[in-house]
Design an enzyme around this catalytic site. Sequence first.
Site, mmCIF file in Angstrom:
data_model
loop_
_atom_site.group_PDB
_atom_site.id
_atom_site.type_symbol
_atom_site.label_atom_id
_atom_site.label_comp_id
_atom_site.label_asym_id
_atom_site.label_seq_id
_atom_site.Cartn_x
_atom_site.Cartn_y
_atom_site.Cartn_z
ATOM 1 N N GLU A 1 0.883 -1.101 -0.063
ATOM 2 C CA GLU A 1 -0.020 0.033 0.218
ATOM 3 C C GLU A 1 0.650 1.288 -0.154
ATOM 4 O OE1 GLU A 1 -3.527 0.264 2.013
ATOM 5 O OE2 GLU A 1 -4.189 -1.887 1.667
ATOM 6 N N LYS B 1 -10.366 5.863 6.521
ATOM 7 C CA LYS B 1 -9.328 6.525 5.803
ATOM 8 C C LYS B 1 -9.287 5.952 4.409
ATOM 9 C CE LYS B 1 -4.493 8.268 5.212
ATOM 10 N NZ LYS B 1 -3.104 7.876 5.638
ATOM 11 N N HIS C 1 -5.129 2.426 0.632
ATOM 12 C CA HIS C 1 -4.115 3.229 -0.199
ATOM 13 C C HIS C 1 -4.017 2.586 -1.593
ATOM 14 C CE1 HIS C 1 -3.286 4.444 3.851
ATOM 15 N NE2 HIS C 1 -2.891 5.670 3.602
#
Length: 256
Positions: free
Chosen positions: A86, A170, A143
Amino acid sequence: MKPVVVRNVCIGEGIPKICAPIAETKKEEIIRETKRVCHSLADIAEWRADWYEDVFDSVCVKALLKDIREILGDMPLLFTFRTSKEGGERKAELGEYMELNRKAVLSGYIDLIDVELFTGDEAVKSLIKEAHSQNVRVVASNHDFKKTPKKEELVRRLCKMQQLNADICKLAVMPENKRDVLTLVTVTEEMVREHADRPVITMSMGSEGVLSRLCGELTGSAVTFGQTGRASAPGQVEVDRLRTVLDILHEGMSKC
């Protein structure tokens, strides 16, 4: 949406909070950067432990966490080991990843911990449960450094983080064009308005995505990441400049 209060910082209410990463390899560099973050206009410090050369030495990690905590005083500390899959600096087997994060939680020196969504549901739930038992808040994260997935998939990932009982959700993605930035911004606003019952953090990375790091008060993104030293992701803005922009936007929106 219920804000998350960590030490003296209320995440999910008012101006987006600024988190500054500490991304250095050696202990002396980490200590120096921690002091810089502490004296900046950041609200939260993030130790990117995957940069640290002795990150898999639990004795060294705990001792360094103690030093970081003492320097930061009452500034909240987010512990993050970002895996290479990530965008991080280190590979880690599942067992290594779990053990490192568990020991950080049990150290007593951190306030928040980052847990990657795609570690696996059972692993994520286990880390969240352990973190909560120690009064450590969890930032579930995902991510994508290659692309921006479709809108429906972005919403699904954020909702999944919420379902797994993370305290903050997130998402960071890489735009391939300007439309991707607008997709991320739209997803954030929709997530906060229709689905979220806890703070959400989103960003579009790289130079094209800088706008997404500035407009959180409009879209509902609760935290933005800015640098005082080495950037931990492409597109980060220097903390003091970021503070100026956020204050200007807040003032303008307060007049509406």
